[in-house]
Design an enzyme around this catalytic site. Structure first.
Site, PDB file in Angstrom:
ATOM      1  CB  CYS A  43      -6.137 -12.180 -12.982  1.00 32.29           C
ATOM      2  SG  CYS A  43      -6.665 -10.864 -12.221  1.00 32.29           S
TER       3      CYS A  43
ATOM      4  CD1 TRP B 283      -0.599  -7.386 -11.163  1.00 30.87           C
ATOM      5  CD2 TRP B 283      -2.568  -5.820 -11.283  1.00 30.87           C
ATOM      6  NE1 TRP B 283      -0.595  -6.104 -10.719  1.00 30.87           N
ATOM      7  CE2 TRP B 283      -1.299  -5.356 -11.404  1.00 30.87           C
ATOM      8  CE3 TRP B 283      -3.401  -5.246 -11.677  1.00 30.87           C
ATOM      9  CZ2 TRP B 283      -0.910  -3.905 -11.225  1.00 30.87           C
ATOM     10  CZ3 TRP B 283      -3.902  -3.940 -11.935  1.00 30.87           C
ATOM     11  CH2 TRP B 283      -2.174  -3.222 -11.458  1.00 30.87           C
TER      12      TRP B 283
ATOM     13  CD  GLU C 126      11.965   4.910 -19.939  1.00 32.54           C
ATOM     14  OE1 GLU C 126      12.571   4.679 -19.049  1.00 32.54           O
ATOM     15  OE2 GLU C 126      11.204   5.718 -20.552  1.00 32.54           O
TER      16      GLU C 126
ATOM     17  CG  ASN D 165      -9.040 -12.458 -16.307  1.00 29.64           C
ATOM     18  OD1 ASN D 165      -8.642 -13.329 -15.140  1.00 29.64           O
ATOM     19  ND2 ASN D 165      -7.719 -13.090 -16.824  1.00 29.64           N
ATOM     20  N   GLY D 166     -11.627  -9.923 -14.714  1.00 29.06           N
ATOM     21  CA  GLY D 166     -12.815  -8.244 -15.268  1.00 29.06           C
ATOM     22  C   GLY D 166     -12.719  -7.941 -14.063  1.00 29.06           C
TER      23      GLY D 166
ATOM     24  CD  GLU E 156       6.319   9.784 -20.989  1.00 25.13           C
ATOM     25  OE1 GLU E 156       7.240  10.447 -20.467  1.00 25.13           O
ATOM     26  OE2 GLU E 156       6.313   8.096 -21.518  1.00 25.13           O
TER      27      GLU E 156
ATOM     28  CE  LYS F 112       6.640  -1.145 -15.703  1.00 22.48           C
ATOM     29  NZ  LYS F 112       6.453   0.008 -16.544  1.00 22.48           N
TER      30      LYS F 112
ATOM     31  CE  LYS G 181       8.826   6.218 -21.985  1.00 20.66           C
ATOM     32  NZ  LYS G 181       8.012   6.187 -20.437  1.00 20.66           N
TER      33      LYS G 181
ATOM     34  CG  HIS H 220      14.857  32.115 -23.201  1.00 17.35           C
ATOM     35  ND1 HIS H 220      15.187  33.935 -22.337  1.00 17.35           N
ATOM     36  CD2 HIS H 220      13.724  32.480 -22.731  1.00 17.35           C
ATOM     37  CE1 HIS H 220      14.012  34.555 -22.262  1.00 17.35           C
ATOM     38  NE2 HIS H 220      12.928  33.491 -22.685  1.00 17.35           N
TER      39      HIS H 220
ATOM     40  NE  ARG I  75      -2.712 -12.364 -18.191  1.00 18.24           N
ATOM     41  CZ  ARG I  75      -3.813 -12.049 -19.475  1.00 18.24           C
ATOM     42  NH1 ARG I  75      -2.674 -12.634 -20.698  1.00 18.24           N
ATOM     43  NH2 ARG I  75      -4.581 -11.587 -18.844  1.00 18.24           N
TER      44      ARG I  75
HETATM   45  C1  F6R Z   1       9.419   5.925 -17.430  1.00 16.83           C
HETATM   46  C2  F6R Z   1       9.792   5.500 -15.841  1.00 16.83           C
HETATM   47  C3  F6R Z   1      10.267   5.728 -15.578  1.00 16.83           C
HETATM   48  C4  F6R Z   1       8.378   5.966 -14.233  1.00 16.83           C
HETATM   49  C5  F6R Z   1       9.036   6.760 -12.444  1.00 16.83           C
HETATM   50  C6  F6R Z   1       7.477   6.663 -11.770  1.00 16.83           C
HETATM   51  O1  F6R Z   1       9.609   4.930 -18.665  1.00 16.83           O
HETATM   52  O2  F6R Z   1       9.139   3.891 -16.237  1.00 16.83           O
HETATM   53  O3  F6R Z   1      10.483   7.383 -15.715  1.00 16.83           O
HETATM   54  O4  F6R Z   1       7.665   6.489 -15.039  1.00 16.83           O
HETATM   55  O5  F6R Z   1      10.400   5.443 -12.156  1.00 16.83           O
HETATM   56  O6  F6R Z   1       7.724   4.746 -11.157  1.00 16.83           O
HETATM   57  P1  F6R Z   1       6.789   4.675 -10.617  1.00 16.83           P
HETATM   58  O7  F6R Z   1       5.193   4.922 -11.605  1.00 16.83           O
HETATM   59  O8  F6R Z   1       6.406   3.058 -10.645  1.00 16.83           O
HETATM   60  O9  F6R Z   1       6.410   5.406  -9.404  1.00 16.83           O
END
Ligand code: F6R
Length: 607
Positions: free
Chosen positions: A2, A70, A487, A96-97, A480, A602, A484, A503, A27
């Site tokens: 928020c 939010w 991507e 906020n909080g 992971e 996102k 990272k 293998h 935000r």
């Molecule tokens: C990688 C990344 C994606 C998400 C995936 C799921 O850095 O951000 O792999 O983790 O698209 O997204 P959510 O968590 O929004 O379901």
């Protein structure tokens, strides 16, 4: 998270409040509202521009406060958006909080005749001030009494018809900054909204509150003693300010790591009794006691957090767990027997494949429990029970802080499940809780080594292929770490279980194909050392992630990044941080916008 903005001065408040909210839009939020002394309150769901349209030219006045919400308690709606008020609409406030004891306060206030209109925790603060004002001589005294009675976190901005020329603010846990102007003053939850008006700011510390008028500011502590503090000048540009001084949201979100853990634990882990409470699961607790199988299904980083969760749950809660890509689960013919529970993990709450997977599971009668960051999202609404991350929106496209929170919630869930099923003994339970409490400081210590990790990233940034390998709890971290890196830097990287090396993947190893080896001091450490030896024997370069105190790996690997020691079950949370930072610096070093990697979104709301 928020956003808060407030103004007291001689100019028209409405356009300033709207601009202030727009400056905080980055935000993330789901609704917005404002209150202007003499004009009243207006709220709108959705974007700030909806609120702006609603205001028209009618909202005249020189003092006011505004908020972007939010959702944490109650769905996104006008009635739940801030500002909130007391019964007589004489006190208006934005918050906020999270007020942790809002339920007990609310019950007490209802018994005294107060009428609540929203589902929020915030509204209780306005009613409590209203109640306290009946017995206290001044608004300040009533506010102080209220601040002492509420538990949890707050950044509060309050306006009252009792003293209409003043704005009251208070802080505990949620940032509040004052902007000191010429004949006008501002308040905001972060400086980005203030910088366009004045660069002279005062940051409130936890446990401080303040009174602003057009021409003055006063700061106090919770004993009511006045504090003297001069404004400081900030030199950040507006853009830098939004990112908290970092160049990218991704780094800001990595650096939030220790707070992310604390926020995820808030209201769920009692540091005195060492008890885990998950009231959000109370409604399904009876079913959880008897479940026979858990299927964890999600996408990307969220799924990798589930892989860590799989190991935790099987180890301590003794329930069989399967991991499923949501994109596969929805199309194959999954067999969901009675007693199966589905867990989905999602930052956005809108991922199309994850949503389809839980719908299929529900259609077959399964219990659906989710870990979701976005309150009000579709997956949150369609799940039987939800553990919310409580960490604010994640803005960088590459998920970092959400992963930290998801794994933390899996640890809490495991303890909760182990306890209600009687599979975890008291000693182990307390040990895990103590280690969880110690995590934020350990994460901080890794974050303090950013420069060292950057130098290592610079050294490795010329390579076009990477292998990441781990075992047991660091097996998902290999995936992971590789995800990272690929991507945000567009470098080819593969995550592998170290035991799979022989293998196939070992055929790739040569001096141009480095390996990031997760070799923490745990039950599989010796095995990892053997794998590293095999790579070195084939001229492969090795960057090892090791536990502090390890003296062997510096002689074997080309480079080592050390992380503090913790129990095996939690080591993923420490091992992942250097890999996030490593990927960040390789991406930035190659000149890419790591916040918005090409081809990625996102929230993946289509298949
Ligand atoms: C990688 C990344 C994606 C998400 C995936 C799921 O850095 O951000 O792999 O983790 O698209 O997204 P959510 O968590 O929004 O379901």
């Amino acid at each position: 998270m928020c956003g808060i903005f407030g103004y007291v001065g001689k100019r028209q408040a409405a356009p300033l409040l709207i601009d202030g909210l727009k400056a905080l839009e980055y935000r993330g939020y789901d609704s917005a509202g404002l209150y202007i002394v003499g004009a009243g309150c207006a709220k709108a769901v959705g974007q700030v521009k909806n609120l702006e349209t609603k205001l028209g030219d009618g909202f005249s006045g020189n003092t006011g406060l505004a908020h972007t919400r939010w959702a944490t308690h109650g769905v996104p709606s006008e009635v739940n958006s801030h500002p909130h008020s007391d019964c007589e609409q004489k006190i208006w406030l934005a918050h906020n909080g999270i007020i942790e004891n809002y339920n007990e306060l609310k019950e007490e206030l209802i018994s005294k005749g107060h009428k609540f209109v929203s589902a929020t925790d915030t509204e209780v603060v306005a009613h409590l001030i209203e109640e306290n004002i009946k017995s206290d001589s001044s608004f300040s005294e009533a506010l102080l009494k209220t601040l002492k009675a509420i538990r949890g976190t707050y950044g509060l901005v309050i306006s009252s018809v009792h003293e209409p020329e003043k704005i009251f603010v208070a802080r505990k846990g949620s940032p509040i900054v004052l902007g000191i102007g010429e004949g006008e003053n501002f308040v905001a939850s972060d400086p980005s909204a203030i910088v366009p008006h004045t660069k002279r700011v005062i940051y409130l510390n936890d446990g401080e509150w303040a009174i602003l008028t057009a021409g003055s500011y006063q700061l106090f502590d919770l004993e009511g003693t006045e504090i003297s503090r001069e404004p400081q000048t900030i030199e950040w540009s507006v853009e830098q300010t939004q990112k908290g001084g970092y160049d990218h949201f991704m780094m800001k979100e990595i650096v939030e790591g220790d707070n992310v853990i604390k926020n995820s634990l808030r209201g769920r882990l009692d540091e005195v009794s060492l008890e885990v409470k998950l009231p959000e699961l109370d409604s399904v607790a009876n079913q959880l006691k008897d479940i026979k199988r858990i299927i964890i299904t999600s996408c990307g980083t969220a799924l990798y957090s589930g892989m860590v969760g799989e190991y935790m749950i099987e180890e301590l809660a003794k329930v069989p767990v399967e991991i499923e890509y949501a994109s596969e689960f929805r199309y194959r013919s999954p067999i969901i027997e009675p007693g199966t529970m589905i867990m989905s993990i999602t930052q956005s709450g809108e991922t199309a494949d994850t949503l389809a997977a839980i719908r299929e599971a529900k259609r077959q009668g399964a219990l659906v429990v989710s870990i979701v960051n976005t309150v009000g999202s579709t997956i949150a609404r369609e799940s039987d029970a939800v553990m919310f991350n409580q960490i604010g929106p994640e803005i960088g496209v590459a998920s970092t802080k959400a992963f930290m929170s998801q794994v933390t919630l899996f640890a809490l869930f495991t303890l909760y499940l182990g306890k209600i099923r009687g599979t975890i003994n008291e000693e182990m339970y307390k040990k895990v809780v103590q280690e969880i409490i110690a995590l934020p400081d350990k994460i901080k210590s890794i974050l303090s080594r950013q420069e060292e990790i950057k130098l290592i990233a610079d050294k490795y940034s010329r390579f076009e292929d990477f292998l990441f390998m781990g075992r047991k709890y660091t097996f998902p971290i290999a995936f992971e770490g590789a995800l990272k890196l690929k991507e945000i830097s567009y470098v080819h990287a593969e995550g592998y279980g170290a035991g799979e090396m022989k293998h196939g993947p070992i055929a790739m190893i040569d001096e141009n194909f480095p390996t990031v080896a997760l070799a923490l001091s745990d039950a599989v450490y010796e095995k990892m050392v053997s794998n590293i030896e095999e790579i070195k024997a084939r001229s492969g370069k090795v960057l090892a992630i090791a536990t502090e105190g390890n003296t062997t790996l510096s002689n074997l690997a080309d480079d080592v990044i050390y992380v503090p020691e913790t129990i095996e079950m939690l080591e993923a949370l420490l091992a992942v941080v250097p890999l996030q930072i490593f990927a960040y610096y390789i991406g930035v070093g190659r000149g890419y916008n790591v916040d918005k990697p090409r081809n990625l979104a996102k929230s993946v709301t289509v298949e």
